[in-house]
Design a protein around this motif. Structure first.
Motif, PDB file in Angstrom:
ATOM      1  N   ARG A   1       0.834  -1.210   0.000  1.00  0.00           N
ATOM      2  CA  ARG A   1       0.000   0.000   0.000  1.00  0.00           C
ATOM      3  C   ARG A   1       0.870   1.263   0.000  1.00  0.00           C
ATOM      4  O   ARG A   1       0.674   2.171  -0.807  1.00  0.00           O
ATOM      5  CB  ARG A   1      -0.903  -0.008   1.231  1.00  0.00           C
TER       6      ARG A   1
ATOM      7  N   PRO B   1      -2.766   0.401  -6.677  1.00  0.00           N
ATOM      8  CA  PRO B   1      -3.875   0.191  -5.731  1.00  0.00           C
ATOM      9  C   PRO B   1      -5.215  -0.083  -6.405  1.00  0.00           C
ATOM     10  O   PRO B   1      -6.006  -0.890  -5.911  1.00  0.00           O
ATOM     11  CB  PRO B   1      -3.914   1.500  -4.935  1.00  0.00           C
TER      12      PRO B   1
ATOM     13  N   LEU C   1      -6.406   4.955  -1.859  1.00  0.00           N
ATOM     14  CA  LEU C   1      -5.571   3.843  -1.411  1.00  0.00           C
ATOM     15  C   LEU C   1      -5.407   3.839   0.107  1.00  0.00           C
ATOM     16  O   LEU C   1      -5.384   2.783   0.744  1.00  0.00           O
ATOM     17  CB  LEU C   1      -4.200   3.939  -2.081  1.00  0.00           C
TER      18      LEU C   1
END
Length: 204
Positions: free
Chosen positions: A76, A119, A195
Motif C-alpha cells: 500500500r 492500488p 488507497l
C-alpha cells in the motif's frame, strides 16, 4: 459459470478498466507525449499484466496476503509513494515534439510489474475474486475471469493511449499541456487518497 455470470463479469470488467485511474491516466499521458505506436508496449503491459495478477491471486496468492496483512500494508505505502512520484513527473511532462531528454515510454515489463503495486488493480482484483471465484473449479474460474479482463483490458488500454495520442496536436502549447498534465496527475493523486482508506484484504 452461467451466461448471466459471464455477462456480469464483462460488465464489471468494462466498468472498472475504462474508468479513470493510474493506468489510464499514465497511458493517456504517454500517448500524448510519445504517440500511440510508442505507447503500445505500455498498453499491452497493462492489458496483459492485470489478468495475470488476477489469475495468480485467484489460485491462492490472495490467501497469503490475507494471512500476512503486513505484506498488503507494505505494498500500500510503496504504491502510494510511487504513484505520487509518477503524478509529479506527469505534471511536469513537456509538450509533444519538444526535447524530452531521457524520458521514454514504459516498456511491456515495466507496465506489467506496475500492476502489483497499483492500488486500483488490487481493489479490482480483490472485488472480482471475492464475487466470482468460488473455489469449486479454481483454475477454470480464474482463467475465465482473467481471459475476460484480458479482452476488455485490450480495448481500454489502447483506447486511453489512443485518446492521448489524438490530443498531441492540441497539446502542442505549454499552457494546454500543463492543463492536461494537471488533470492526469490529479487523477493519480485521487487514487492515492483512495488507497489510504482501501481495504485490500481478499474477501473483505
Amino acid at each position: 459459470m452461467t451466461i448471466e455470470t459471464i455477462i456480469a463479469i464483462v460488465a464489471l470488467a468494462a466498468g472498472t478498466v475504462w474508468t479513470p485511474g493510474p493506468n489510464n491516466a499514465m497511458l493517456a499521458s504517454s500517448g500524448a507525449r510519445f504517440g500511440f505506436r510508442a505507447t503500445l508496449p505500455h498498453a499491452m503491459g497493462v492489458a496483459v499484466g492485470f489478468p495475470v495478477m488476477c489469475f495468480v491471486m485467484a489460485l491462492g496468492l490472495g490467501q497469503v496476503f490475507e494471512a500476512q496483512p503486513l505484506i498488503g500494508e507494505i505494498l500500500r505505502w510503496i504504491g502510494a509513494a510511487l504513484l505520487l512520484r509518477i503524478a509529479w513527473k506527469t505534471l511536469n511532462a513537456k509538450p509533444p515534439g519538444t526535447d524530452q531528454g531521457a524520458a521514454k515510454p514504459w516498456t511491456f515489463l515495466q507496465a506489467s510489474a506496475f500492476q502489483w503495486i497499483n492500488p486500483k488493480a488490487w481493489v479490482m482484483a480483490v472485488s472480482m475474486i471475492s464475487q466470482f471465484v468460488t473455489g469449486v473449479d479454481p483454475v477454470r474460474e480464474a482463467g475465465l475471469v482473467a481471459g475476460i479482463y484480458l479482452l476488455v483490458g485490450l480495448t481500454s488500454a489502447n483506447g486511453w493511449a489512443g485518446f492521448g495520442a489524438a490530443l498531441q496536436r492540441f497539446l502542442s502549447t505549454r499552457g494546454r499541456m500543463l492543463a492536461f498534465n494537471a488533470v492526469m496527475a490529479g487523477l493519480i493523486v485521487l487514487t492515492v487518497v483512495g488507497l489510504i482508506f482501501a481495504d485490500l484484504r481478499p474477501g473483505a
